[in-house]
Design a protein around this motif. Structure first.
Motif, PDB file in Angstrom:
ATOM      1  N   UNK A 116      42.395 -31.490  35.638  1.00 41.77           N
ATOM      2  CA  UNK A 116      41.589 -30.302  35.891  1.00 41.77           C
ATOM      3  C   UNK A 116      42.169 -29.131  35.100  1.00 41.77           C
ATOM      4  N   UNK A 117      41.403 -28.661  34.140  1.00 40.40           N
ATOM      5  CA  UNK A 117      41.887 -27.628  33.230  1.00 40.40           C
ATOM      6  C   UNK A 117      42.297 -28.217  31.892  1.00 40.40           C
ATOM      7  N   UNK A 118      41.850 -29.451  31.621  1.00 40.53           N
ATOM      8  CA  UNK A 118      42.171 -30.094  30.340  1.00 40.53           C
ATOM      9  C   UNK A 118      41.554 -29.290  29.203  1.00 40.53           C
ATOM     10  N   UNK A 119      42.330 -29.037  28.176  1.00 40.38           N
ATOM     11  CA  UNK A 119      41.851 -28.199  27.079  1.00 40.38           C
ATOM     12  C   UNK A 119      42.567 -28.563  25.785  1.00 40.38           C
ATOM     13  N   UNK A 120      41.992 -28.131  24.673  1.00 37.86           N
ATOM     14  CA  UNK A 120      42.646 -28.364  23.382  1.00 37.86           C
ATOM     15  C   UNK A 120      43.456 -27.142  22.948  1.00 37.86           C
ATOM     16  N   UNK A 121      43.522 -26.151  23.816  1.00 36.28           N
ATOM     17  CA  UNK A 121      44.282 -24.939  23.510  1.00 36.28           C
ATOM     18  C   UNK A 121      45.736 -25.104  23.945  1.00 36.28           C
TER      19      UNK A 121
ATOM     20  N   UNK B 186      46.731 -33.540  29.090  1.00 33.97           N
ATOM     21  CA  UNK B 186      45.744 -34.373  28.394  1.00 33.97           C
ATOM     22  C   UNK B 186      46.409 -35.034  27.178  1.00 33.97           C
ATOM     23  N   UNK B 187      47.299 -34.300  26.506  1.00 28.96           N
ATOM     24  CA  UNK B 187      48.058 -34.885  25.387  1.00 28.96           C
ATOM     25  C   UNK B 187      48.939 -36.027  25.896  1.00 28.96           C
ATOM     26  N   UNK B 188      49.515 -35.830  27.061  1.00 29.42           N
ATOM     27  CA  UNK B 188      50.380 -36.859  27.635  1.00 29.42           C
ATOM     28  C   UNK B 188      49.600 -38.153  27.855  1.00 29.42           C
ATOM     29  N   UNK B 189      48.418 -38.045  28.467  1.00 31.44           N
ATOM     30  CA  UNK B 189      47.669 -39.265  28.796  1.00 31.44           C
ATOM     31  C   UNK B 189      47.010 -39.899  27.581  1.00 31.44           C
ATOM     32  N   UNK B 190      46.771 -39.102  26.556  1.00 30.04           N
ATOM     33  CA  UNK B 190      46.232 -39.676  25.318  1.00 30.04           C
ATOM     34  C   UNK B 190      47.261 -40.583  24.649  1.00 30.04           C
ATOM     35  N   UNK B 191      48.538 -40.366  24.948  1.00 33.51           N
ATOM     36  CA  UNK B 191      49.601 -41.165  24.316  1.00 33.51           C
ATOM     37  C   UNK B 191      50.226 -42.138  25.313  1.00 33.51           C
ATOM     38  N   UNK B 192      49.490 -42.455  26.378  1.00 35.28           N
ATOM     39  CA  UNK B 192      50.025 -43.370  27.381  1.00 35.28           C
ATOM     40  C   UNK B 192      49.260 -44.694  27.346  1.00 35.28           C
TER      41      UNK B 192
ATOM     42  N   UNK C 233      44.595 -46.683  31.146  1.00 40.20           N
ATOM     43  CA  UNK C 233      43.269 -46.912  30.546  1.00 40.20           C
ATOM     44  C   UNK C 233      42.565 -45.596  30.210  1.00 40.20           C
ATOM     45  N   UNK C 234      42.246 -45.420  28.937  1.00 35.43           N
ATOM     46  CA  UNK C 234      41.689 -44.149  28.477  1.00 35.43           C
ATOM     47  C   UNK C 234      40.325 -43.870  29.111  1.00 35.43           C
ATOM     48  N   UNK C 235      39.605 -44.938  29.500  1.00 34.75           N
ATOM     49  CA  UNK C 235      38.275 -44.711  30.075  1.00 34.75           C
ATOM     50  C   UNK C 235      38.347 -44.301  31.543  1.00 34.75           C
ATOM     51  N   UNK C 236      39.545 -44.242  32.072  1.00 34.11           N
ATOM     52  CA  UNK C 236      39.682 -43.787  33.460  1.00 34.11           C
ATOM     53  C   UNK C 236      40.387 -42.430  33.543  1.00 34.11           C
ATOM     54  N   UNK C 237      40.457 -41.756  32.391  1.00 32.88           N
ATOM     55  CA  UNK C 237      41.001 -40.395  32.349  1.00 32.88           C
ATOM     56  C   UNK C 237      39.821 -39.439  32.233  1.00 32.88           C
ATOM     57  N   UNK C 238      39.731 -38.502  33.167  1.00 31.60           N
ATOM     58  CA  UNK C 238      38.569 -37.614  33.213  1.00 31.60           C
ATOM     59  C   UNK C 238      38.987 -36.160  33.056  1.00 31.60           C
ATOM     60  N   UNK C 239      38.841 -35.609  31.849  1.00 32.75           N
ATOM     61  CA  UNK C 239      39.123 -34.179  31.678  1.00 32.75           C
ATOM     62  C   UNK C 239      38.062 -33.351  32.405  1.00 32.75           C
ATOM     63  N   UNK C 240      38.515 -32.340  33.136  1.00 34.81           N
ATOM     64  CA  UNK C 240      37.577 -31.420  33.790  1.00 34.81           C
ATOM     65  C   UNK C 240      37.640 -30.091  33.052  1.00 34.81           C
ATOM     66  N   UNK C 241      36.512 -29.721  32.438  1.00 36.42           N
ATOM     67  CA  UNK C 241      36.444 -28.455  31.713  1.00 36.42           C
ATOM     68  C   UNK C 241      34.977 -28.058  31.605  1.00 36.42           C
ATOM     69  N   UNK C 242      34.561 -27.042  32.363  1.00 40.36           N
ATOM     70  CA  UNK C 242      33.135 -26.685  32.414  1.00 40.36           C
ATOM     71  C   UNK C 242      32.603 -26.170  31.081  1.00 40.36           C
ATOM     72  N   UNK C 243      33.507 -25.791  30.173  1.00 36.00           N
ATOM     73  CA  UNK C 243      33.050 -25.200  28.902  1.00 36.00           C
ATOM     74  C   UNK C 243      32.947 -26.215  27.767  1.00 36.00           C
ATOM     75  N   UNK C 244      33.356 -27.463  28.019  1.00 38.30           N
ATOM     76  CA  UNK C 244      33.399 -28.432  26.915  1.00 38.30           C
ATOM     77  C   UNK C 244      32.718 -29.742  27.293  1.00 38.30           C
ATOM     78  N   UNK C 245      32.104 -30.397  26.313  1.00 42.17           N
ATOM     79  CA  UNK C 245      31.553 -31.730  26.549  1.00 42.17           C
ATOM     80  C   UNK C 245      32.600 -32.811  26.308  1.00 42.17           C
ATOM     81  N   UNK C 246      33.551 -32.473  25.453  1.00 44.82           N
ATOM     82  CA  UNK C 246      34.604 -33.422  25.098  1.00 44.82           C
ATOM     83  C   UNK C 246      35.935 -32.689  25.002  1.00 44.82           C
ATOM     84  N   UNK C 247      37.012 -33.365  25.366  1.00 41.60           N
ATOM     85  CA  UNK C 247      38.349 -32.831  25.094  1.00 41.60           C
ATOM     86  C   UNK C 247      39.124 -33.943  24.392  1.00 41.60           C
ATOM     87  N   UNK C 248      39.573 -33.677  23.196  1.00 40.40           N
ATOM     88  CA  UNK C 248      40.272 -34.682  22.376  1.00 40.40           C
ATOM     89  C   UNK C 248      39.512 -36.016  22.353  1.00 40.40           C
ATOM     90  N   UNK C 249      38.192 -35.937  22.247  1.00 37.16           N
ATOM     91  CA  UNK C 249      37.402 -37.164  22.118  1.00 37.16           C
ATOM     92  C   UNK C 249      37.050 -37.840  23.433  1.00 37.16           C
TER      93      UNK C 249
END
Lengths: 492, 492
Positions: free
Chosen positions: B21-26, B35-41, B44-60
């Motif tokens: 919650x609060x995942x961002x590319x900033x 979010x950077x941590x879980x991208x390099x873990x 399962x990437x399909x079970x990571x859910x970034x919450x960010x009302x301003x974005x459709x995607x965070x790091x893909x």
């Protein structure tokens, strides 16, 4: 030692020509390492004379069958031949007019099962040379004087740019080599280094006396001492200590039963009792260390922190709450004070940190700047506040350089670490108090470390000591402050 | 904690889906690092859910405006949003059926000038979530479980091959990250790691109880503790200590006045008195350390020396006379014994060393093998003699790995170091006693260190602890032996 004697001693250290007796290209032989050493030094190559009756050349240098066949003056001879021919070799040195002989060869009075014969052989060596030439050794590494290019191992830092103000007098040969390398990577430079081993002629009192009273190149003395051959040497040593003019950092080997058992086999020395030693340390203001690592830490602070801090009140500035707590504990446990800043300074610091960064920071001493530490404007103000604070005598920054570099790489924030350390180099000139950086090693990756070492070099170049251990820094700083108090109390 | 409670606790550590919650590319924002941590873990990437009302995607990864819009189960939520919206965020977690919330956000009861408001806010957070979900934090880094791919920073070692038997429970967040990295480069692997910060719900007693009594993945526990929020938590902690089944290595922050001042600002904890602490340490057989470095040293010996040494008599094998004396002193000073070998073994060793090498060696304990140490046949016989000796409980080899590699390069003796360490790997399997290698760092050159780290990895892989400090090794070994004596005395 009067001025004339000192001049005579100094003459030994400026040889017009060096013979390496037993020079060979066979790496299993004693003479190998010294010819390799001089091939990688600044000492004039045409004044190095390998002695080897079986070869015309050694590593491209003209070899001579014996000293007598060298048509030039030879002031210094390094002997790496078997002890069986040591007496005749010394005779030929006398005949040639050599002034100083360094005997690398081991296996004399220090060798278990050969002690009596060894002692007799050493006596014969003294008899042959007495009044005619001086001996360093046997069983030692000799001399390292970067200014003159005198070296005791290959590829040591030499030349004026690698000359500094530290002298090292060591009863262990291996220590001189390894400590030169350790020191080199820690920003320390030497004036002179002596390994004297069994010390049958030149021994540590004479060397110390020269360094302490007559050598203007030396500001700090580090000594590794195991013990003395006889009471006369011990007495002269104590006399030198009574007239100490320079800080003496002393690593005394053999203070435990286990250690003292070894000194007899190592350099044929009686280690002495811990009682005598302890009273000496106290009375003479000697700086006591227990390992090369502790010596390195102490030397770094004595070398770089000038003038010495006025008191023991430390300002701790860094990042990480747990780190702040742990380091405050470590410094307090070492006998240093980590005082509160006054309320005004604390709230000033809080206002500089501001809303953006305030969560996760701690605005007291130690101060945990967290992310605000990477805003150079904030960091500068905070450091200046500590520098101006009448509660603080010395500033300590804690920041893991390698971790920061690695983290910045990983997080793709390459800009983060780059400017950070140049900032300290610039700031250093503006500070009234000493600044010390502690960077405990975290990462073991060649690329990160290469960058970290560049940063360290930069900081050493700006006379900022970069320390690699929290405990080591706290203990070394406590020693430095104890020493300044001793000096003050005794009006030295 | 009964089996059912333990199972419930364990369920928290096996989430079916993770919301950040609060995942961002900033990179300046709190949600960035997770979010950077879980991208390099390995999670399962399909079970990571970034919450960010301003974005459709965070790091893909597909981003969701809120928890409710995620059509999958979310068991674990990582919160990196400002504290101003913490209450409504927790409400939505409850609504979604989240089981465990990790609050990274700081600035609650620990923040100077906000302590009262912070406390009230924390109480409100507890009220909203009580009985519905569990909270880790606020002001902490959360969980690292390499086996499951749960991580607290980018590029941590994950997966089964990076899972080990050490658990770390830390009241400091930054310590978890930095200690994971330090440990990784020192051959240590973790079962589980918890950073619980202010600990308003899950606190160290519960975690320790689980690890000590119910977690079969954990063999050794390391804890960084500052203090407790209240007496209830303290009492539960002491109860856990009374039933300790596994070695607990404890780094207690705030034991000095300077340190304890900081713990209030760091994690809002009272550090407690040193008297209570000291009596605890003694009674419970807790292993006390004062820094991460000491913890690392202790963990390396507890981790690799199995079974633990039977006594405190150390056999020291290495090179360099001064080194031998110094290390014997250091080990003796740490309370360990460096006993004499019997005469027969000593003269046996002398005969193995033989005429070729005898000069410059010392054939007692510590043994200085000098050049003979590089003759593997001699070295093997000597080590076997120490291994067989009834006078010795544990073997310590001292050899500077980087210096040896650098020296071999410099002297063009590349073969020298290469086979040397593989020899130890092979030998290790044949020894009855533990073998420890001390390699004090000397050289700072990337190419030499890259090679040295490869050697260390090889040795760690063979379960040989490579230590980087003489004092550190001696002190850690003394702790290990003290612990085994405590266990024996108390029939544990």
């Amino acid at each position: 030692m009067n001025a004339e004697e000192a001049a005579k001693f100094e003459e030994l250290l400026n040889p017009r020509g060096i013979a390496i007796i037993g020079a060979t290209e066979n790496p299993m032989s004693g003479g190998y390492s010294f010819i390799r050493a001089y091939l990688t030094s600044t000492y004039p190559q045409d004044k190095i004379y390998p002695i080897n009756p079986k070869r015309n050349e050694v590593f491209g240098l003209k070899a001579y069958p014996n000293l007598q066949s060298i048509p030039y003056p030879v002031d210094y001879a390094i002997i790496g031949i078997p002890k069986e021919i040591i007496l005749e070799t010394l005779e030929s040195c006398v005949e040639k007019g050599v002034k100083l002989v360094h005997i690398f060869t081991a296996g004399f009075s220090e060798l278990v099962g050969y002690k009596e014969e060894g002692k007799k052989l050493e006596q014969a060596m003294s008899q042959i040379t007495k009044g005619k030439l001086r001996i360093l050794g046997p069983n030692c590494m000799g001399i390292y004087i970067p200014k003159n290019g005198l070296v005791l191992a290959a590829e040591l830092p030499v030349g004026l740019e690698n000359s500094g103000k530290i002298a090292f007098v060591s009863q262990s040969g291996a220590f001189t080599h390894i400590f030169t390398i350790m020191s080199h990577y820690n920003g320390l430079k030497f004036s002179k280094m002596f390994s004297y081993g069994n010390g049958i002629d030149i021994n540590c009192p004479e060397i110390l006396e020269y360094l302490n009273e007559h050598d203007s190149d030396t500001e700090i003395i580090f000594q590794y001492l195991e013990g003395f051959r006889d009471k006369k040497t011990a007495k002269r040593y104590y006399k030198v200590l009574k007239n100490l003019k320079k800080p003496l950092i002393l690593l005394k080997g053999g203070l435990t039963e286990a250690g003292s058992r070894v000194t007899m086999s190592h350099t044929s020395s009686l280690a002495g009792t811990i009682e005598i030693y302890n009273s000496l340390i106290k009375q003479m203001g000697i700086i006591e260390v227990h390992s090369l690592q502790e010596a390195l830490d102490a030397l770094k602070l004595f070398y770089f922190c000038k003038p010495y801090p006025k008191g023991n009140r430390v300002g701790l500035i860094g990042g990480g709450g747990g780190n702040s707590v742990m380091i405050a504990d470590i410094f307090a446990r070492a006998g240093l004070k980590v005082p509160n800043l006054d309320r005004e300074t604390e709230s000033q610091i809080q206002s500089w940190i501001g809303e953006q960064f305030i969560n996760g920071t701690i605005s007291c001493n130690p101060i945990d700047l967290n992310a605000a530490g990477f805003d150079n404007r904030i960091l500068k103000k905070v450091i200046k506040a500590f520098d101006d604070s009448p509660q603080i005598d010395v500033l300590v920054i804690f920041e893991n350089i390698d971790f920061l570099i690695g983290f910045a790489k990983k997080m793709k924030l390459e800009g983060l670490s780059k400017g950070f350390y140049r900032f300290f180099v610039r700031l250093k000139k503006k500070l009234k108090k000493n600044i010390i950086i502690i960077s405990v090693p975290v990462i073991k990756e060649a690329d990160v470390l290469a960058e970290a070492f560049e940063v360290e070099k930069l900081l050493f170049g700006a006379e900022i000591p970069v320390m690699n251990s929290n405990e080591g820094t706290a203990n070394a700083l406590a020693k430095l402050i104890q020493y300044t108090e001793f000096i003050k109390k005794n009006n030295l």
